[in-house]
Design an enzyme around this catalytic site. Structure first.
Site, PDB file in Angstrom:
ATOM      1  N   CYS A 253      23.097  51.636  24.627  1.00 17.93           N
ATOM      2  CA  CYS A 253      21.975  51.871  23.707  1.00 17.93           C
ATOM      3  C   CYS A 253      21.301  53.214  23.948  1.00 17.93           C
ATOM      4  O   CYS A 253      20.782  53.832  23.026  1.00 17.93           O
ATOM      5  CB  CYS A 253      20.959  50.735  23.788  1.00 17.93           C
ATOM      6  SG  CYS A 253      20.065  50.666  25.321  1.00 17.93           S
TER       7      CYS A 253
ATOM      8  N   HIS B 266      16.210  49.062  27.232  1.00 16.58           N
ATOM      9  CA  HIS B 266      16.678  49.401  25.893  1.00 16.58           C
ATOM     10  C   HIS B 266      16.102  50.749  25.471  1.00 16.58           C
ATOM     11  O   HIS B 266      15.174  51.268  26.093  1.00 16.58           O
ATOM     12  CB  HIS B 266      16.259  48.305  24.906  1.00 16.58           C
ATOM     13  CG  HIS B 266      16.983  48.343  23.600  1.00 16.58           C
ATOM     14  ND1 HIS B 266      18.336  48.553  23.502  1.00 16.58           N
ATOM     15  CD2 HIS B 266      16.541  48.215  22.315  1.00 16.58           C
ATOM     16  CE1 HIS B 266      18.699  48.526  22.240  1.00 16.58           C
ATOM     17  NE2 HIS B 266      17.622  48.328  21.498  1.00 16.58           N
TER      18      HIS B 266
ATOM     19  N   ASP C 117      16.699  51.303  15.047  1.00 15.17           N
ATOM     20  CA  ASP C 117      17.484  50.920  16.220  1.00 15.17           C
ATOM     21  C   ASP C 117      18.941  50.826  15.785  1.00 15.17           C
ATOM     22  O   ASP C 117      19.391  49.801  15.269  1.00 15.17           O
ATOM     23  CB  ASP C 117      17.011  49.582  16.783  1.00 15.17           C
ATOM     24  CG  ASP C 117      17.690  49.233  18.109  1.00 15.17           C
ATOM     25  OD1 ASP C 117      18.760  49.812  18.381  1.00 15.17           O
ATOM     26  OD2 ASP C 117      17.165  48.390  18.848  1.00 15.17           O
TER      27      ASP C 117
END
Length: 702
Positions: free
Chosen positions: A266, A308, A323
């Site tokens: 991520c 994250h 995202d």
């Protein structure tokens, strides 16, 4: 910042005394740009964006004195708080870790790389984990660290000449809680992106970002379209690297490596998205923080390293959140394998919804007014993205943990359109009553044991697949032993908009639960033309074969009206299931709903209805006898309505004809003496002599 500059200055002086050519020193820092030429003086803000809310940074100048050394210095300071994230929706490994050393101030843990006419790099750390990197290079050479991080393009600013993204402020904030106006933070017509989405998803990967971004922007003419094209490409081409996420001390992904392997974590997704947006001339920031994703447990707390990273992008005068990691697909919780599954929800998500599973390292990036605390983030109900994708609006209770009251927990959901739901308690569709409403559902759950239970709720929406939308933890300290629901009681319970859609309307019993004191009940409803209805009765200790499940129900059809006569074999709770099928279509009957039929009378002991055969028509009607077991040595009256029949006989020891009266009923009687079974037979054509069996009765033993 003064001590940082002095430390860098002393390091540079040591290198100069060793004969190195000195013209510039370059150090990377997330705080800002620092230019030193003697004594410290603050100038303009940094070119390199810093995270909101951080103190320090800015351009500084040292005034020369006779002992000073001329230094050009670019400082980017990584504080101990800077932990780039890697996890896919909460995977907690592989976070890029920043080295933290013990000691006071800057100590002598220096790493020096010296080569003739090559850049020399010095890296130092303080006790808080702050990293300072100084590069010394020949006068006319391009700084290597500047090349490595491609800051040259970033320092050029966006297409409007802005070199520093505006930090989020009051006009970026959205009201909390969500006002239900939109899932997006700006007004969007997704249909306008159809051609662009197709184009962007089909652009092939290139060896360099410049060429890739240039190709993507061929069909993008506004900042919004540029961001959309980049988002679509990443979500459809970059796979989440699970193996890399699980490695310890995983190094940062380089954009060139991501393009080559088309895999990343991520942190790599966020870094690639930011880099591509900047090349497209759009301001973008990477935001680290905590997330409620893969591996998240209801009610868990968050601490330590962030797990994250996502992005904030500047469009039409405001910051917006995206995202691309979660927009690209998902990881199976059982196999831990990634599957591409595009999720529109995480593109320009409304901040009041984004905060449900994303908590940034700096509250300013929540883009909320008022901002939420970490404790609120931990305690607030987590609605999965599919909750909103499927058209849900709200759920009650609004906390993830429910304590039962008198052994029962109740959950209600409001939706913007009729939706099908199902639930699982500890992985099974048992111990609950789920009834559908036009705009939502109501669920009553009765845990079978005391302790902690996991409740999952699924919704279908416009797709053919049920998706998990909510999870609750139930705390049960009391079990109502009087509420034991049949294991075969499926969902939904009671008629609803769905049963109307399937052709069953105007039910005589609109409530899902039917109470009977004598063990008998009659249920009627209208049925659309061309629809066949089938019903069966299920109890935990009652009939077990498919035939006997239907023998306690007798169906009567009068024009477009269907009546179900039900007789219970004993006291207890039973599931009365209703199925439908279009007559002209092949295939099986489709389950529509069921009733919960309850009887507390322990004296109830009704026999089955007579057994019917294939020639018993849908529109036939039996008035008597309804019991499938006849008394011995009695004359038993018969009355039934049959359509298109020439003759009717009742056969026991002897054969007894029935006559047709003026109301259209066949009537007569039959003696049960000397026989064990009685049959009703019909002759459909008067010119034939072949009779067909349509009903069968048993006779009690003498």
């Amino acid at each position: 910042m003064a001590c940082l500059a002095e430390s860098a200055k002393r390091s540079a002086l040591r290198l100069q005394r060793r004969g190195s050519a000195l013209s510039r020193a370059l150090a990377l820092s997330r705080v800002g740009q620092l230019r030193a030429r003697g004594h410290l003086q603050r100038k303009q803000p940094s070119v390199r964006p810093r995270r909101p809310g951080r103190k320090g940074g800015g351009i500084m100048e040292l005034k020369k004195d006779i002992n000073a050394v001329s230094i050009d210095m670019l400082l980017i300071v990584h504080s101990e708080k800077r932990r780039a994230a890697q996890g896919f929706q909460g995977v907690g490994n592989g976070v890029r870790r920043w080295q933290k050393l013990e000691g006071n101030d800057f100590h002598e843990n220096l790493v020096e790389k010296q080569h003739p006419q090559q850049p020399q790099v010095i890296t130092s750390y303080n006790s808080q984990g702050t990293q300072l990197t100084v590069e010394v290079h020949p006068r006319d050479a391009m700084p290597q660290l500047l090349k490595k991080f491609s800051l040259a393009k970033r320092l050029q600013g966006d297409k409007n000449g802005n070199t520093r993204p505006r930090q989020p402020g009051g006009k970026d904030a959205h009201a909390y809680p969500w006002d239900r106006s939109s899932l997006k933070s700006m007004s969007l017509d997704l249909q306008q992106f159809e051609k662009l989405d197709i184009y962007a998803s089909q652009v092939t990967a290139k060896s360099g970002l410049d060429e890739l971004v240039s190709d993507l922007l061929q069909e993008a003419h506004t900042d919004l379209e540029r961001v959309r094209a980049i988002w679509i490409w990443i979500c459809h081409h970059i796979e989440y690297d699970i193996a890399a996420a699980q490695e310890k001390d995983r190094q940062a992904f380089k954009p060139t490596d991501i393009l080559r392997t088309q895999k990343t974590n991520c942190d790599g997704y966020a870094g690639l998205f930011e880099r591509m947006c900047r090349l497209a001339g759009v301001q973008c920031m990477t935001v680290p923080g905590y997330s409620k994703g893969f591996g998240y447990q209801t009610g868990q707390s968050f601490s330590g390293e962030f797990d994250h990273a996502w992005n904030a992008v500047y469009l039409e005068g405001r910051w917006h959140l995206v995202d691309s990691t979660w927009g690209s697909g998902l990881v199976d919780t059982i196999t831990s394998k990634f599957t591409f599954l595009y999720n529109e929800f995480y593109f320009l998500t409304h901040p009041a919804l984004f905060i449900e599973d994303h908590f940034p390292d700096n509250k300013n990036w929540q883009l909320l007014k008022p901002p939420q605390s970490l404790r609120q983030f931990e305690n607030n109900m987590y609605h999965k993205s599919e909750f909103y994708n499927k058209g849900m609006l709200s759920a009650h209770p609004e906390t993830s943990m429910i304590r039962t009251v008198n052994g029962k927990a109740t959950v209600t959901i409001e939706s913007c359109a009729p939706t099908l739901f199902m639930f699982m308690l500890n992985g099974k569709q048992e111990h609950g009553l789920l009834s559908l409403r036009k705009n939502g559902m109501k669920l009553e759950v009765y845990p079978p044991t005391m302790g902690t239970h996991k409740l999952q709720i699924f919704a279908k929406g416009n797709s053919d697949i049920y998706s998990s939308v909510l999870e609750y933890t139930l705390k049960c300290n009391y079990v109502d032993m009087g509420v034991q629901l049949p294991a075969e009681l499926h969902q939904p319970v009671g008629p609803s908009w769905f049963s109307e859609q399937m052709g069953i309307m105007k039910p005589s019993h609109p409530d899902p639960i039917i109470h009977t004191s004598d063990g008998r009940c009659s249920i009627s409803f209208s049925v659309e033309e061309g629809i066949n209805v089938l019903a069966s009765l299920h109890g935990d200790d009652g009939p077990i074969t498919e035939e006997t499940q239907r023998r306690y129900i007798f169906q009567l059809h009068r024009e477009k009206q269907t009546e179900l006569k039900v007789q219970l074999p004993h006291a207890g709770k039973f599931a009365l299931k209703i199925f439908v099928k279009k007559r002209q279509e092949p295939g099986n009957y489709i389950f529509v709903f069921n009733y919960l039929v309850c009887c507390a009378n322990t004296k109830v002991n009704w026999p089955m209805f007579p057994e019917s055969f294939g020639n018993w028509g849908q529109d036939n009607e039996l008035l008597e006898p309804l019991s499938g077991v006849l008394p011995a040595n009695r004359n038993v009256p018969f009355k039934l309505k049959l359509h298109g029949i020439a003759k009717v006989l009742v056969k026991g020891q002897d054969t007894w004809p029935l006559t047709l009266n003026h109301e259209g009923y066949w009537e007569g009687s039959c003696s049960t003496a000397g026989c064990q079974e009685v049959y009703v037979m019909v002759l459909e054509n008067a010119n034939h002599n072949f009779y067909s069996y349509i009903l069968k009765y048993k006779v009690n033993a003498q």
